[in-house]
Design an enzyme around this catalytic site. Structure first.
Site, mmCIF file in Angstrom:
data_model
loop_
_atom_site.group_PDB
_atom_site.id
_atom_site.type_symbol
_atom_site.label_atom_id
_atom_site.label_comp_id
_atom_site.label_asym_id
_atom_site.label_seq_id
_atom_site.Cartn_x
_atom_site.Cartn_y
_atom_site.Cartn_z
ATOM 1 C CD GLU A 88 9.991 89.329 -97.260
ATOM 2 O OE1 GLU A 88 9.984 88.814 -98.477
ATOM 3 O OE2 GLU A 88 8.881 90.378 -96.605
ATOM 4 C CB CYS A 101 8.458 95.034 -89.335
ATOM 5 S SG CYS A 101 7.780 93.204 -89.515
ATOM 6 C CB CYS A 112 -1.632 82.458 -91.476
ATOM 7 S SG CYS A 112 -0.786 82.331 -89.672
ATOM 8 C CB CYS A 115 0.822 84.556 -94.340
ATOM 9 S SG CYS A 115 2.218 85.028 -94.003
ATOM 10 C CB CYS A 329 4.994 88.776 -93.606
ATOM 11 S SG CYS A 329 5.169 87.505 -93.513
HETATM 12 S S1 SF4 Z 1 4.957 84.490 -90.688
HETATM 13 FE FE1 SF4 Z 1 2.635 84.211 -91.718
HETATM 14 S S2 SF4 Z 1 1.829 81.886 -91.189
HETATM 15 FE FE2 SF4 Z 1 4.065 82.949 -89.637
HETATM 16 S S3 SF4 Z 1 2.979 82.945 -87.815
HETATM 17 FE FE3 SF4 Z 1 2.935 85.253 -89.424
HETATM 18 S S4 SF4 Z 1 0.961 85.190 -90.513
HETATM 19 FE FE4 SF4 Z 1 1.341 83.164 -89.425
#
Ligand code: SF4
Length: 342
Positions: A88, A101, A112, A115, A329
């Site tokens: 993306e 981005c 994370c 996320c 994201c």
């Molecule tokens: S993409 Fe998501 S899981 Fe990967 S470092 Fe960034 S916030 Fe953390």
């Protein structure tokens, strides 16, 4: 091989190997990024035989657009790569120009908790060419120039250091896309040794740290990378980055209801920053991600904001860019995979 992954020094070396002058690489580089040629035969100045050779040795490969969603000032692009991988890119129209981005990996191993991208394990790193091609593909689709690049899409850029730095060398080159280093922001969850490597580069650009928690106990729960590089080590690296580069560092802090948004967290964050030149970016959480977190109330965000501001810290409340375009994201990819039962 995709031509968009070649830095100018690499292209010069290629020309020398062919018995050509290195300056021919400059014509090619300008053709690719300033005239935006779509075919090697259109490269200005070069001889016919050299153009044919280029067409034999390289391709000009852009990703395929799978889906595009647009909001008022944001557009999100889901691209398919040559091997079928989905990535993306998000374009944000801001007062100071177009910011894109981009993704740096297919999936992400950092896991994370808040996320969407962390749900998709890293399949592979993107090549520099695939990152440059995101910029070119978006410029072509919207027929506008990208003025700022933010490495904050899917993936952890410092987990793909060599390709990311090659990408930066290509897009920042004055004879190429000429996106100045101060317009290229690298965001990391905190791979500390790579922060030290990055600061040793010539004139590195702005650094953003996905901090999201002000103490180890909480950050260990939200961001597994913290078990390897705890908050104190990360902040020592951040302060070294500021001292070495004379640039501010942005601490990104997503506001999660009842998790990291209490006044005590704001005080802990202020103590971490001390008198260093860190700015804080408070980010409203996009709750549509369905990961068991809820956004903080505006009231709690305001209290948090005021505590930091009263301590003399520069704090910014980021607009919730792109809630209407699934801009969190990894979200567009997740929705697409659900829709297509993949
Ligand atoms: S993409 Fe998501 S899981 Fe990967 S470092 Fe960034 S916030 Fe953390």
């Amino acid at each position: 091989m995709n031509i968009y992954g070649q830095t100018l020094p690499q292209l010069k070396e290629y020309m020398v190997q062919l018995g050509e002058k290195p300056s021919k690489a400059v014509f090619l580089f300008k053709g690719l990024y300033q005239q935006k040629i779509q075919n090697f035969m259109d490269t200005p100045i070069l001889k016919e035989a050299l153009k044919i050779q280029l067409a034999q040795d390289f391709q000009m490969q852009l990703p395929i657009l799978v889906e595009q969603t647009a909001g008022e000032d944001t557009a999100k692009f889901l691209f398919k790569l040559e091997d079928g991988s989905l990535i993306e890119a998000v374009l944000m129209k801001q007062k100071y120009g177009n910011s894109l981005c981009i993704s740096s990996q297919v999936g992400c191993n950092m896991a994370c908790a808040f996320c969407q991208s962390g749900r998709f394990k890293r399949v592979r790193n993107l090549t520099a060419a695939e990152m440059v091609a995101q910029v070119l593909a978006v410029e072509k689709l919207v027929e506008e120039k990208v003025n700022n690049v933010v490495l904050m899409g899917i993936g952890e850029p410092l987990d793909n250091y060599d390709e990311v730095t090659a990408f930066i060398d290509i897009v920042s080159h004055q004879q190429g896309l000429a996106i100045g280093m101060r317009h290229i922001t690298l965001s990391t969850c905190g791979i500390v040794p790579r922060i030290y490597d990055y600061m040793e580069r010539e004139a590195p650009g702005p650094l953003a740290i996905s901090l999201h928690a002000p103490n180890n106990e909480l950050r260990n729960q939200l961001m597994p990378i913290n078990r390897r590089y705890p908050v104190e080590e990360l902040m020592t690296a951040v302060k070294a980055y500021i001292a070495k580069t004379n640039k501010k560092v942005m601490l990104e802090y997503v506001m999660l209801d009842g998790i990291n948004d209490k006044p005590e967290h704001a005080h802990q964050l202020a103590a971490l920053i001390e008198s260093s030149d860190c700015h804080v970016n408070l980010i409203p959480y996009n709750a549509t991600q369905n990961l068991g977190f809820a956004p903080s109330s505006m009231e709690n965000i305001k209290i948090f904001y005021d505590i930091l501001r009263d301590k003399g810290i520069f704090v910014n409340l980021r607009r919730e860019f792109g809630a209407s375009v699934q801009a969190a994201c990894g979200q567009l990819k997740a929705n697409y995979l659900e829709k297509t039962n993949m």
